[in-house]
Design an enzyme around this catalytic site. Structure first.
Site, mmCIF file in Angstrom:
data_model
loop_
_atom_site.group_PDB
_atom_site.id
_atom_site.type_symbol
_atom_site.label_atom_id
_atom_site.label_comp_id
_atom_site.label_asym_id
_atom_site.label_seq_id
_atom_site.Cartn_x
_atom_site.Cartn_y
_atom_site.Cartn_z
ATOM 1 N N HIS A 173 1.927 52.847 -11.417
ATOM 2 C CA HIS A 173 3.217 53.100 -12.070
ATOM 3 C C HIS A 173 4.092 53.890 -11.099
ATOM 4 O O HIS A 173 3.603 54.814 -10.443
ATOM 5 C CB HIS A 173 3.011 53.881 -13.375
ATOM 6 C CG HIS A 173 4.290 54.100 -14.112
ATOM 7 N ND1 HIS A 173 4.929 53.101 -14.818
ATOM 8 C CD2 HIS A 173 5.086 55.195 -14.212
ATOM 9 C CE1 HIS A 173 6.054 53.573 -15.341
ATOM 10 N NE2 HIS A 173 6.168 54.847 -14.979
ATOM 11 N N ARG A 202 -0.224 38.030 -29.066
ATOM 12 C CA ARG A 202 -0.817 38.984 -28.125
ATOM 13 C C ARG A 202 -2.346 38.870 -28.070
ATOM 14 O O ARG A 202 -2.956 38.852 -26.996
ATOM 15 C CB ARG A 202 -0.417 40.404 -28.548
ATOM 16 C CG ARG A 202 -0.201 41.335 -27.391
ATOM 17 C CD ARG A 202 0.461 42.618 -27.827
ATOM 18 N NE ARG A 202 1.906 42.547 -27.825
ATOM 19 C CZ ARG A 202 2.664 42.489 -26.728
ATOM 20 N NH1 ARG A 202 2.099 42.492 -25.541
ATOM 21 N NH2 ARG A 202 3.969 42.443 -26.811
ATOM 22 N N ASN A 231 -4.091 50.689 -13.048
ATOM 23 C CA ASN A 231 -2.675 50.283 -13.016
ATOM 24 C C ASN A 231 -1.926 51.177 -12.044
ATOM 25 O O ASN A 231 -2.344 52.299 -11.789
ATOM 26 C CB ASN A 231 -2.068 50.447 -14.417
ATOM 27 C CG ASN A 231 -0.595 50.078 -14.472
ATOM 28 O OD1 ASN A 231 -0.187 49.037 -13.942
ATOM 29 N ND2 ASN A 231 0.218 50.920 -15.089
ATOM 30 N N ASN A 246 2.585 45.010 -4.413
ATOM 31 C CA ASN A 246 1.329 45.775 -4.508
ATOM 32 C C ASN A 246 0.130 44.840 -4.397
ATOM 33 O O ASN A 246 -0.886 45.182 -3.791
ATOM 34 C CB ASN A 246 1.276 46.575 -5.810
ATOM 35 C CG ASN A 246 2.047 47.874 -5.691
ATOM 36 O OD1 ASN A 246 1.615 48.801 -5.013
ATOM 37 N ND2 ASN A 246 3.207 47.930 -6.329
HETATM 38 C C1 GAR Z 1 5.897 48.428 -8.932
HETATM 39 O O1 GAR Z 1 6.846 49.385 -8.553
HETATM 40 C C2 GAR Z 1 4.968 48.993 -9.989
HETATM 41 O O2 GAR Z 1 4.692 50.350 -9.809
HETATM 42 C C3 GAR Z 1 5.751 48.759 -11.249
HETATM 43 O O3 GAR Z 1 6.302 47.490 -11.085
HETATM 44 C C4 GAR Z 1 6.555 47.272 -9.692
HETATM 45 C C5 GAR Z 1 5.951 45.950 -9.320
HETATM 46 O O4 GAR Z 1 6.283 45.630 -7.993
HETATM 47 N N1 GAR Z 1 4.911 48.846 -12.415
HETATM 48 C C6 GAR Z 1 5.300 49.393 -13.573
HETATM 49 O O5 GAR Z 1 6.417 49.815 -13.764
HETATM 50 C C7 GAR Z 1 4.220 49.427 -14.633
HETATM 51 N N2 GAR Z 1 4.593 50.297 -15.704
HETATM 52 P P1 GAR Z 1 5.418 44.592 -7.195
HETATM 53 O O6 GAR Z 1 5.349 43.326 -8.070
HETATM 54 O O7 GAR Z 1 6.182 44.357 -5.928
HETATM 55 O O8 GAR Z 1 4.062 45.189 -6.966
#
Ligand code: GAR
Length: 220
Positions: free
Chosen positions: A115, A71, A113, A21
């Site tokens: 998801h 955190r 974000n 992404n």
């Molecule tokens: C993506 O599918 C994103 O939507 C998900 O992690 C992946 C990262 O892929 N995010 C979540 O699950 C957040 N809750 P990438 O590093 O190739 O973008």
């Protein structure tokens, strides 16, 4: 928000892994009319694969290791770096670390974000396996404003993806990911153009033409 550089919003992308992404956002921002520039890619893991790709694309990168760190201390360090870098907008892109409510409040309306489900369905991890096991016929992806609750917050854009009979979690993941790469650059464009109005949980895209295309659907 302040304008940076040639009047384009300065964006930091936060990643923890692959960064596909991130790459889609960087590529979109290469278009001359794109209203944002990717100023920084930051990871909480030094071994995140996406860091090398960001560097290869000429983007500044940074690592703030989160392992073993409190955190609040991590978030304070992150906040200081984002501010020192003149960042206007934060995009979480596979950033697998919860942020403190204090940090989230500080970036309210300026942090989004992605998801890989049609929120509010299937929050959390291992989404595609759970989608297949639930027998869902349609799934998809969501770009939303970040609020303190995980995988929650006003929805900016969604794309629906059919789940054909016999599809595996990997099949679904690939089909959804392709749509993530479409809607994330679109959502960031709207935010950077200051076209998004939020009322409660509802986001409206200011501009009739654009609002129509907010209902993105890859279905035939
Ligand atoms: C993506 O599918 C994103 O939507 C998900 O992690 C992946 C990262 O892929 N995010 C979540 O699950 C957040 N809750 P990438 O590093 O190739 O973008």
């Amino acid at each position: 928000m302040t304008d940076s550089g040639a009047g384009r919003k300065a964006v930091a992308i936060l990643i923890s892994g692959r960064g596909s992404n991130m790459a889609a956002l960087i590529d979109a921002a290469c278009a001359p009319d794109y209203p944002a520039r990717i100023a920084l890619v930051l990871s909480n893991r030094a071994d995140a694969e996406g860091l090398a790709e960001a560097q290869a694309k000429g983007i500044a990168t940074a690592v703030i290791e989160s392992k073993g760190k409190d955190r609040a201390a991590f978030d304070a360090e992150l906040d200081a770096l984002l501010n020192a870098s003149g960042i206007d907008i934060v995009c979480l892109a596979g950033f697998m670390r919860l942020l403190t409510p204090q940090f989230v409040q500080g970036w309210s309306g300026r942090m989004i974000n992605i998801h890989p489900s049609l929120l509010p369905a299937f929050k959390g991890l291992d989404v595609h396996r759970r989608v297949v096991e639930a027998g869902a016929k349609i799934t998809g992806c969501t770009v939303h404003f970040v609020v303190p609750e995980m995988d929650d917050g006003p929805v900016i854009a969604q794309a629906a993806v059919p789940v054909p009979d016999g599809a595996t979690a990997d099949d679904v993941a690939a089909a959804v990911l392709a749509q993530e790469h479409v809607i994330y650059p679109q959502a960031l464009r709207w935010l950077a153009e200051e076209r998004l109005a939020v009322s409660g949980n509802t986001v409206t895209v200011r501009d009739a033409e654009l609002a129509k295309s907010a209902l993105l659907s890859p279905l035939p």
